[in-house]
Scaffold this active site. Structure first.
Site: not given
Ligand SMILES: [Zn+2]
Length: 747
Positions: A347, A350, A485, A577
């Site tokens: 992404h 990010e 991420h 994350e």
């Molecule tokens: Zn992501």
């Protein structure tokens, strides 16, 4: 009051606060404060703590800063290292306005990053506790349903012009701007059109920021999601700041999310803030595509013996997907040496993962040269591949807006609008369907599931970035990986996809225990996740699960990279994350490196757990590729690599392992895995069955075992996928050339 500046009598004492020597310090910026009571100019030094790369976009509100700024000789050598250098070698002279803009560009106080505590934010009133001042943070996300404690903004109880959100910076701060955003909700639309800003040193006496002789009116939002920057006409030192909404979206209420920009006023007697950041001498800033390329080259130059850059393909717009390999023998697979990968930036917005991966390259290089035993061991025993930017097109989009103004979703998707984390083939449902149809479930292949036919077509919605990563995954016998991420603080492990399309359901793999271990290793060593007093990022509390969660239990994602990696290759992969803030300000990067450094290292070391060995032919002693390694009571097999070497990640314990390959008799061994992070060697020697055997099977009209067919199909489909990728790439190049030709002719 005659002076048209928002100034504060209370800061008079600042004049004596700093010694003159500070004024010539290269790392500080001088700002004149005009004091309204005396109109005497007093110099103060303001420490710009960041290596600013945030490219703040001027908005209508910035027009305001044309009023006289009594800023004298602003020099800032250290602040924008990237602006002059590294534009592909070209030096671009900064324009006057650019210069002024960066000079005034202070870092965020940290409403978004949570550096600002809930107790520092107050408000005139709140609609309800879930819409309290603690929710007035840039990019904060609400849960699905409104009405709980975790809604998507601060909302005032009344629709009038007396409402305010107040932030206590605690330290004296040179305030330079406000970033405003509407409320995050799928149920209602609320945002603030215009607002005033007030400043105070005691939270009792307030001064409204002026624009000339009038109170400054800042332009806020036109929608609920895009952050908008309002630059203070005159940067001003104070401790408290208030955002005071004046007009708002007509059908909504007074709601906002915000970030405050300000530089902490430096007190030479206070050394506490020197501790912020990292001791590692790394290049802490945001790197765009060109800067990243240049940076990676500089690392290979510094450590030519252990590094190599290669590309695995191109993005839709033609940006290369660069990988840095770090190994004691770059470019070569060494027998028995496992291969690791970190993938970041799937992404594009990010952005933290990308920078951490770049930090990691530089760190490994420097520490290896220094002889750091841990790093030397890691680099000698592991072949490490680092892909900092899987979606460079998306990143460039977010980078243009910068860390404060990119919002929550800009740059997330590929250029074609594809979410790369659901763009991999869904092999889970293929396997689960086959299991459901089968009479004997154990006969269904539980690994190396081929790509489905539809996925290999030219017109399949498969992005060039995904295609590149799939080919890469097949070329290299990866054993362990993590997909980096941002936007939360949690480590999730497969399966990401739930059975029967349930929106949320714990969906464990056959290796659940090991995946939970892997996730725990990262989560328990990440300094923010491991802090029991941390507050939750948005609306979900992952601390109750020790900061790890099964992907499906979080939310189902069919076609995720983690699931694909596990089902199609030997590689175990989790998603990390990394931080509440997807795109932290450059000034946060050193501390984020410290937060994640141990995690990034210790996670890589887990590749040396379980068992490993070489499967060889008894007669020739040659390695046997594609041999199946089956662990009893583990419903997921893995296969040997081209040279016959294999790696089977396992928790400590006693295992019965059976290995077999086409044309060989199976072989069984018991292998013991200890607690130490050191793989147990379990080699296998297989005896060939007479070739006759297969022929006999055929002659008898018996079926060739399913697994052989599966393997052939897997190879065939990959060949087809690569062929269509080639056609698509050629077509795109042709189109681009045609476009350029037309453009040239048109001009
Ligand atoms: Zn992501």
């Amino acid at each position: 009051m005659e002076k048209s500046l928002c100034t504060l009598a209370a800061v008079i004492f600042l004049g004596g606060f700093f010694d003159a020597a500070q004024l010539t310090d290269d790392t500080t910026t001088e700002v004149h404060l005009l004091l309204n009571s005396t109109s005497t100019a007093a110099s103060v030094t303001v420490q710009l703590q960041h290596h600013s790369t945030a490219k703040t976009t001027p908005t209508a509100a910035q027009k305001l800063h044309t009023t006289a700024v009594t800023t004298k000789k602003l020099h800032r050598k250290n602040i924008s290292r990237d602006s002059e250098e590294e534009n592909n070698g070209e030096k671009k002279p900064a324009s006057k306005t650019d210069e002024k803009k960066t000079q005034l560009d202070c870092p965020p106080l940290g409403l978004e990053s949570l550096r600002v505590d809930d107790s520092q934010i107050r408000a005139s009133s709140s609609q309800r506790s879930g819409l309290g001042p603690h929710r007035g943070r840039l990019n904060i996300q609400s849960g699905i349903s409104d009405g709980d404690l975790y809604d998507g903004a601060w909302c005032a109880a009344y629709k009038d012009q007396n409402q305010w959100l107040e932030v206590d910076a605690i330290y004296l701060t040179l305030f330079t701007g406000v970033v405003l955003q509407g409320k995050n909700s799928i149920w209602s639309w609320d945002w603030v059109h215009t607002y005033k800003v007030q400043l105070s040193n005691d939270s009792v006496t307030w001064k409204t920021c002026m624009n000339g002789t009038e109170e400054a009116i800042f332009e806020g939002n036109q929608n609920a999601w895009s952050p908008v920057l309002g630059v203070l006409p005159v940067p001003t030192v104070a401790r408290f700041i208030r955002i005071n909404p004046q007009t708002w979206y007509i059908n909504g209420t007074v709601c906002l999310r915000a970030e405050i920009l300000g530089c902490r006023v430096h007190d030479p007697g206070d050394s506490s803030e020197q501790d912020l950041g990292s001791k590692d001498p790394l290049d802490f800033r945001h790197h765009n595509y060109n800067e990243m390329r240049k940076f990676m080259k500089s690392v290979t130059k510094e450590c030519p013996d252990i590094t190599r850059i290669y590309t695995i393909g191109k993005s839709y717009t033609g940006l290369k997907l660069y990988v840095m390999e770090i190994s004691d023998n770059p470019g070569k697979h060494e027998l028995g040496e496992p291969e690791f990968r970190y993938v970041a930036g799937m992404h594009g917005n990010e952005a933290l993962g990308r920078e951490l991966v770049l930090n990691l390259m530089q760190y490994l290089c420097k520490e290896y040269k220094k002889g750091n035993q841990r790093v030397v061991r890691l680099v000698t025993d592991t072949r490490i591949h680092l892909l900092p930017s899987m979606n460079p097109d998306g990143y460039e989009e977010a980078y243009k807006k910068g860390s404060e103004l990119a919002g929550w979703a800009e740059g997330r998707y590929s250029f074609e609008g594809i979410d790369l984390n659901s763009n991999f083939p869904d092999l889970n449902n293929i396997m689960w369907d086959a299991e459901e149809m089968a009479i004997d479930k154990s006969k269904v292949s539980n690994h190396y599931i081929p790509i489905p036919e539809y996925y290999t077509q030219e017109d399949a919605m498969v992005s060039p970035e995904t295609r590149a990563v799939i080919s890469w995954m097949e070329d290299i016998p990866f054993v362990l990986s993590a997909n980096l991420h941002g936007g939360e603080l949690v480590v999730s492990y497969p399966f990401d996809c739930t059975v029967g399309w349930a929106p949320q359901e714990d969906t464990p793999t056959a290796d659940n225990a090991f995946f939970r271990w892997l996730a725990t290793v990262y989560a328990s060593t990440n300094l923010v996740m491991a802090n029991p007093n941390r507050r939750l990022c948005h609306h979900e509390d992952f601390q109750v699960h020790n900061n790890i969660i099964n992907g499906g239990a979080w939310h189902t994602v069919p076609g995720s990279m983690n699931d694909f990696s596990y089902m199609h290759t030997n590689c175990f992969e989790v998603t990390v994350e990394l931080s509440c803030d997807k795109y932290p300000h450059a000034s946060e990067l050193p501390i984020e490196w410290e937060n994640n450094k141990e995690s990034l290292l210790v996670y890589m070391e887990q590749i040396h757990r379980g068992i490993k060995g070489v499967v060889r032919d008894k007669m020739t002693k040659q390695g046997i590729s594609d041999a199946v390694i089956k662990v009893e009571d583990h419903d997921h097999d893995i296969r040997s690599a081209v040279d016959g070497d294999y790696w089977r990640l396992l928790n400590p314990g006693e295992y019965k392992v059976v290995v077999w390959a086409e044309g060989y008799f199976p072989s069984m061994r018991r292998c013991h895995v200890g607690m130490q992070p050191r793989a147990t060697i379990c080699d296998f020697t297989l005896t060939k069955t007479p070739l006759q055997r297969l022929k006999e099977i055929r002659a008898k009209g018996l079926k060739i075992p399913q697994d052989f067919l599966q393997l052939r199909l897997r190879a065939l489909r990959l060949r087809k996928l690569r062929a269509t990728t080639k056609v698509l790439n050629q077509r795109r190049v042709g189109q681009r050339m045609l476009q350029e030709e037309r453009k040239a002719r048109g001009a």
